[in-house]
Design a protein around this motif. Structure first.
Motif, PDB file in Angstrom:
ATOM      1  N   LEU A 443       0.826  -1.205   0.000  1.00 37.37           N
ATOM      2  CA  LEU A 443       0.000   0.000   0.000  1.00 37.37           C
ATOM      3  C   LEU A 443       0.859   1.254   0.000  1.00 37.37           C
ATOM      4  O   LEU A 443       0.575   2.228  -0.712  1.00 37.37           O
ATOM      5  CB  LEU A 443      -0.922  -0.013   1.221  1.00 37.37           C
ATOM      6  CG  LEU A 443      -2.074   1.003   1.240  1.00 37.37           C
ATOM      7  CD1 LEU A 443      -2.947   0.843   0.011  1.00 37.37           C
ATOM      8  CD2 LEU A 443      -2.885   0.847   2.514  1.00 37.37           C
ATOM      9  N   GLU A 444       1.950   1.228   0.776  1.00 30.78           N
ATOM     10  CA  GLU A 444       2.840   2.381   0.825  1.00 30.78           C
ATOM     11  C   GLU A 444       3.486   2.654  -0.530  1.00 30.78           C
ATOM     12  O   GLU A 444       3.576   3.802  -0.971  1.00 30.78           O
ATOM     13  CB  GLU A 444       3.936   2.154   1.882  1.00 30.78           C
ATOM     14  CG  GLU A 444       3.459   2.353   3.302  1.00 30.78           C
ATOM     15  CD  GLU A 444       4.584   2.139   4.293  1.00 30.78           C
ATOM     16  OE1 GLU A 444       5.531   1.383   3.966  1.00 30.78           O
ATOM     17  OE2 GLU A 444       4.525   2.721   5.377  1.00 30.78           O
ATOM     18  N   VAL A 445       3.933   1.594  -1.205  1.00 30.46           N
ATOM     19  CA  VAL A 445       4.570   1.754  -2.509  1.00 30.46           C
ATOM     20  C   VAL A 445       3.584   2.331  -3.515  1.00 30.46           C
ATOM     21  O   VAL A 445       3.906   3.266  -4.268  1.00 30.46           O
ATOM     22  CB  VAL A 445       5.128   0.400  -3.008  1.00 30.46           C
ATOM     23  CG1 VAL A 445       5.597   0.525  -4.456  1.00 30.46           C
ATOM     24  CG2 VAL A 445       6.269  -0.068  -2.120  1.00 30.46           C
ATOM     25  N   VAL A 446       2.370   1.775  -3.529  1.00 33.08           N
ATOM     26  CA  VAL A 446       1.348   2.256  -4.467  1.00 33.08           C
ATOM     27  C   VAL A 446       1.004   3.707  -4.182  1.00 33.08           C
ATOM     28  O   VAL A 446       0.919   4.550  -5.093  1.00 33.08           O
ATOM     29  CB  VAL A 446       0.087   1.367  -4.393  1.00 33.08           C
ATOM     30  CG1 VAL A 446      -1.041   1.978  -5.222  1.00 33.08           C
ATOM     31  CG2 VAL A 446       0.392  -0.036  -4.868  1.00 33.08           C
ATOM     32  N   GLN A 447       0.814   4.027  -2.890  1.00 34.66           N
ATOM     33  CA  GLN A 447       0.464   5.391  -2.519  1.00 34.66           C
ATOM     34  C   GLN A 447       1.561   6.378  -2.912  1.00 34.66           C
ATOM     35  O   GLN A 447       1.283   7.436  -3.478  1.00 34.66           O
ATOM     36  CB  GLN A 447       0.231   5.471  -0.998  1.00 34.66           C
ATOM     37  CG  GLN A 447      -1.064   4.821  -0.545  1.00 34.66           C
ATOM     38  CD  GLN A 447      -2.268   5.673  -0.858  1.00 34.66           C
ATOM     39  OE1 GLN A 447      -3.018   5.378  -1.784  1.00 34.66           O
ATOM     40  NE2 GLN A 447      -2.461   6.731  -0.123  1.00 34.66           N
ATOM     41  N   MET A 448       2.808   6.026  -2.635  1.00 32.09           N
ATOM     42  CA  MET A 448       3.913   6.933  -2.951  1.00 32.09           C
ATOM     43  C   MET A 448       4.034   7.151  -4.453  1.00 32.09           C
ATOM     44  O   MET A 448       4.254   8.278  -4.915  1.00 32.09           O
ATOM     45  CB  MET A 448       5.218   6.365  -2.392  1.00 32.09           C
ATOM     46  CG  MET A 448       5.349   6.491  -0.887  1.00 32.09           C
ATOM     47  SD  MET A 448       5.398   8.225  -0.364  1.00 32.09           S
ATOM     48  CE  MET A 448       6.943   8.752  -1.104  1.00 32.09           C
ATOM     49  N   ALA A 449       3.886   6.060  -5.214  1.00 29.88           N
ATOM     50  CA  ALA A 449       3.971   6.189  -6.672  1.00 29.88           C
ATOM     51  C   ALA A 449       2.882   7.116  -7.188  1.00 29.88           C
ATOM     52  O   ALA A 449       3.124   7.975  -8.051  1.00 29.88           O
ATOM     53  CB  ALA A 449       3.863   4.811  -7.325  1.00 29.88           C
ATOM     54  N   CYS A 450       1.685   6.969  -6.645  1.00 28.80           N
ATOM     55  CA  CYS A 450       0.564   7.799  -7.092  1.00 28.80           C
ATOM     56  C   CYS A 450       0.699   9.242  -6.622  1.00 28.80           C
ATOM     57  O   CYS A 450       0.243  10.171  -7.296  1.00 28.80           O
ATOM     58  CB  CYS A 450      -0.752   7.197  -6.608  1.00 28.80           C
ATOM     59  SG  CYS A 450      -1.157   5.637  -7.412  1.00 28.80           S
TER      60      CYS A 450
END
Length: 502
Positions: A443-450
């Motif tokens: 979730l953190e990776v997806v959120q940061m990318a977005c």
């Protein structure tokens, strides 16, 4: 003194723009805040604008603040998806009890809901105070066809009433999705079929017209970064009775007694459908005395129809590059005659929703020439508000625009993109179906990318907005100030020194 008053005027407009813009953000985030309180979530921060706070104050365990990046806002909810990159968190997460997917959905949905409710409130106010509408924007009758344009080559004529474009009915010339302009720029056909009703013709005519992009400048690196791609056009304008804003001193129009707010309804007995039409007529009939039909004080008890004779002539002082144009010395009101309408609240909301849906469809369509570069960010929105407020009907226009913008804010935030409210709802639904939370690291990776995608998009549209403010060309206009056209009193015309180059 006048310069001080002007400075105060513009400062007041800028202040109102900031207030209106922040009101929309405040109400949206307030929805998240109240829903979080209702569902028992922990609230760390309530902040308007992004980035590290330039002002903050803690009250009842919540840090309220104002960020330094003037775009958006947030409520920091550690039990929701992590968003430290935007919310300015330290990355150290307090151990808190998990919340249900339903709680996440309610809290995420509350922001767009409050934006929609604010739009409805603005719509009710607009219904009561009214919305100003330009004559040339609410008609579907063509007032002017540019010479040698594709519309002229295709066979469109002034006086034609446009019924359909691309098989879709049109209600207005400019404005939202049911307009002539929108259907031209968003059409995926070329040529575009126009169905028109022409005076004297027994049935509507189907006329194919080729639309094209008229490039206003050569491509450059500056243009690539800051300029939006031009949209297609065909070369027509809506019917608009020429309206006088004023006259130049000593001009033929001033000497004939033409006044501000006069409507020029005809020239030599021919109805005028556009101020461009009058300009073309003068150019084709140089030095000819004109008989102008004038409607004065329209809608007032003193309303009357006049006939005025005026002879165009060359201004006594004119620019170097002037080619002998003859003028009557009228300063035109580009907005023309305006009337106040009272659209029903639901009609305003429906039109805004249709506009948003049509815009998204056009952006994702491969055939459409509308792309992400035509959207605006905070700079463009602020500039639009500034332009609207700097108008005699500024407050009414701002209220109407706020209806559209708040509906857009609600819809955009419901898109299923991580970081946006719709992304939170989508992830909560996914969690509900799986019956277990999404892995926090994923979730953190997806959120940061977005987050970086969102910030990159904000920079992209802000560059386009900045390009709109700067104008064409990145090196500035280094030409000498443009010389004005001026008329001199009769006793000075023979002895006046000619302008340089004459």
């Amino acid at each position: 003194m006048e310069s001080v008053l002007n400075a105060l005027h513009y400062a007041g407009i800028i202040f109102l723009v900031i207030m209106v813009f922040n009101l929309m953000i405040l109400v949206h985030e307030w929805g998240h805040f109240l829903a979080a309180r209702w569902r028992g979530l922990k609230v760390d921060k309530f902040q308007i604008w992004f980035g590290a706070p330039i002002w903050k104050k803690t009250y009842n365990g919540v840090q309220y603040g104002l960020g330094w990046i003037p775009a958006g806002g947030f409520v920091a909810l550690p039990q929701m998806a992590p968003m430290e990159a935007i919310e300015g968190g330290s990355g150290e997460r307090e151990q808190l009890p998990p919340i249900s997917p339903l709680d996440k959905i309610i809290v995420a949905f509350a922001g767009p809901l409050f934006s929609f409710m604010l739009a409805c409130l603005f719509a009710i106010v607009v219904f009561n105070v009214g919305k100003p509408e330009q004559e040339g924007m609410v008609t579907t009758t063509i007032g002017w066809v540019a010479p040698d344009s594709n519309a002229a080559k295709g066979g469109l004529k002034p006086g034609d009433k446009i019924l359909e474009i691309d098989g879709r009915p049109v209600k207005t010339f400019g404005g939202l999705v049911d307009s002539v302009r929108w259907n031209v720029v968003s059409s995926e056909n070329n040529p575009i079929p126009f169905l028109v009703e022409r005076p004297g013709e027994p049935k509507p005519l189907l006329i194919p017209v080729t639309a094209e992009i008229v490039e206003k400048e050569k491509g450059s690196f500056f243009s690539f970064l800051f300029k939006r791609k031009q949209l297609r056009e065909v070369g027509i304008a809506g019917k608009q009775t020429p309206m006088v804003a004023g006259t130049q001193e000593n001009s033929p129009a001033a000497e004939a007694g033409i006044q501000a707010t006069d409507l020029i309804t005809s020239v030599d007995g021919k109805e005028l459908l556009s101020l461009y039409q009058l300009g073309d007529y003068i150019e084709k009939n140089p030095s000819k005395p004109l008989e102008l039909g004038i409607l004065r004080d329209k809608g007032k008890p003193t309303e009357k129809q006049l006939t005025v004779n005026v002879t165009p002539r060359q201004p006594d002082i004119r620019p170097d590059d002037d080619k002998g144009r003859q003028l009557i010395g009228v300063i035109w009101d580009q907005n023309g005659l305006r009337q106040i309408s009272h659209p029903r609240p639901w009609t305003q909301i429906r039109d805004a929703l249709k506009t948003m849906g049509a815009t998204i469809s056009a952006i994702v369509s491969r055939k459409s020439e509308i792309n992400m570069g035509h959207l605006s960010g905070p700079i463009g929105i602020g500039r639009a508000y500034y332009t609207l407020l700097d108008d005699p009907y500024g407050l009414q226009r701002v209220l109407w625009f706020s209806v559209v913008l708040n509906v857009n804010l609600a819809v955009m935030n419901l898109l299923p993109f991580p970081v946006l409210d719709g992304g939170h709802i989508t992830m909560a639904l996914f969690e509900w179906i799986r019956r277990r939370p999404i892995n926090i690291r994923i979730l953190e990776v997806v959120q940061m990318a977005c987050v970086f995608l969102l910030l990159g998009f904000m920079v992209f549209v802000s560059m386009k907005d900045a390009g709109d403010m700067v104008g064409s060309g990145g090196k500035g206009d280094k030409r000498e100030p443009k010389q004005e056209y001026r008329f001199l009193p009769a006793n000075q015309r023979q002895t006046a020194a000619p302008a340089p180059g004459q």
